[in-house]
Design a protein around this motif. Structure first.
Motif: not given
Length: 429
Positions: A2-4, A144-147, A178-182
């Motif tokens: 969820r978008t904070p 990017l996270d939402e998509r 936290e939204r970076f995969a790596l």
């Protein structure tokens, strides 16, 4: 995820400020800081069609960051993926245009305004996004996270200054990281700072700039200019900022008696400052020529101003001694790897915090020497120009030090291999 609230607030504010952003873009265009013919790209309007198939978006802010990504871009295109490379400056766009492999295209990165980012992603539809160093733009990260498009930080940096600044906004930076995969960091220090700020998956892969190929040069141009300056002592002040050109000119005047045929080459970091640098030389009673006017450095030229883009490979090859700019002025230092790979002895000032690891390695190997002021610079240039054996030894040590620090490209590709496989399958996280 969820978008904070903090992200929604930022998005609302930046959307409301869009009219001002448009005004800023047009102001920058008038100042020559934006490409007049491609201004729409900064608003997310594409100027090229999307390639067919699976696509990886690779982003670097400016010259050094983008060029360091070229080996990664080449590896991705060799794997059959299309690559979109973005950057934010005119000079980087000009450099990248000459080095992109088949299968890769360049666009200017859109500003971090919700509508611009949405328009950009709607067109390009990347399967994977790689961003270099410390490019953390909230609207882009959340979009990017939402998509469900995986986002990876490569060649990651987190300077002590940036770390302290982000510590004042702990929840904001944690929400972003936290939204970076790596996150693939250059050094252990960078990795520790990123982890403390909230990045959940961090690894050290080294600095990609050590693996980047040296800038190219036309052999005919090298031969032509080498002939013109044959027999003259030559040194180069590269990527200079205000104050450093004055230092180079002062050094020339101080050494003119010992080296009456001395040629000082000055390449300002921002080529549009060429007229200003030439005027400084003229005010000092020196004869200046400007590369952008097609003037070769003839026997009457004291100071040759390289106010063009994409020619540093040529002038590093011509200059046995190089002062790296941004180090006498309190800028933080520009990348010395290119002259190290091309056989130059390197001088630098005390301000090297932007590339502290690289300069420390070069200094320890005695491939580079720190000078504190104009007088120290004059002594060092004089000694190196008068001692060819010492200059060659420094240049050799610099090249070996840089070579020993390579391998980051292989480690980066190994780390992102699962995401490459996902991108080729068109899979989402």
């Amino acid at each position: 995820m969820r978008t904070p609230l903090i992200a929604r607030t930022y998005r609302t504010i930046t959307a409301a400020l869009e009219p001002g952003v448009i005004g800023l873009l047009y102001w920058r265009r008038r100042k020559g800081r934006e490409d007049r013919t491609r201004l729409g790209e900064r608003q997310g309007h594409p100027s090229r069609p999307r390639p067919k198939g699976h696509l990886v978006w690779v982003h670097g802010a400016s010259n050094g960051e983008t060029l360091s990504l070229m080996p990664i871009v080449e590896r991705l295109t060799q794997r059959g993926l299309s690559v979109l490379v973005t950057s934010g400056t005119r000079t980087s766009a000009a450099l990248i245009a000459r080095r992109l492999p088949p299968g890769a295209v360049h666009q200017y990165v859109p500003l971090d305004v919700p509508r611009y980012v949405r328009r950009f992603l709607d067109h390009w539809r990347p399967d994977l996004a790689l961003v270099a160093e410390s490019e953390i733009w909230p609207n882009t990260v959340f979009a990017l996270d939402e998509r469900q498009i995986p986002l990876v930080m490569v060649n990651g940096r987190m300077s002590d200054r940036s770390y302290r600044r982000w510590q004042r906004l702990p929840r904001a930076i944690r929400t972003l990281l936290e939204r970076f995969a790596l996150c693939l960091a250059q050094t252990t220090e960078d990795a520790e700072r990123l982890a403390r700020l909230g990045a959940p998956r961090v690894f050290v892969t080294g600095n990609l700039k050590f693996d980047a190929p040296p800038p190219p040069a036309d052999p005919r141009a090298v031969a032509h200019l080498s002939g013109l300056i044959a027999g003259r002592p030559v040194w180069l002040a590269a990527s200079t900022h205000p104050g450093e050109e004055s230092a180079a000119i002062a050094v020339h005047r101080a050494l003119a008696k010992r080296y009456p045929n001395l040629l000082t080459i000055v390449a300002p970091r921002h080529p549009q400052r060429g007229p200003e640098v030439a005027a400084l030389a003229a005010q000092a009673g020196l004869r200046a020529g400007r590369r952008s006017q097609g003037m070769p450095p003839d026997r009457a030229t004291d100071v040759y101003v390289v106010d063009t883009i994409g020619e540093m490979g040529l002038f590093y090859r011509l200059s046995p001694v190089v002062l790296m700019g941004g180090t006498l002025a309190p800028v933080g230092g520009h990348n010395p790897i290119e002259p190290a790979k091309l056989g130059s002895a390197i001088l630098h000032g005390p301000h090297v915090h932007n590339a502290a690891e690289i300069y420390a390695a070069l200094d320890e190997a005695r491939g580079a020497l720190m000078v504190k002021d104009n007088a120290g610079l004059a002594r060092a240039v004089s000694e190196l120009l008068g001692n060819a054996a010492l200059t060659r030894a420094m240049a050799r040590a610099a090249g070996e030090a840089v070579q020993a620090l390579g391998g980051a490209v292989d480690r980066t590709i190994q780390s992102i291999e699962p995401f490459i496989v996902q991108a080729k399958l068109g899979a989402r996280r």
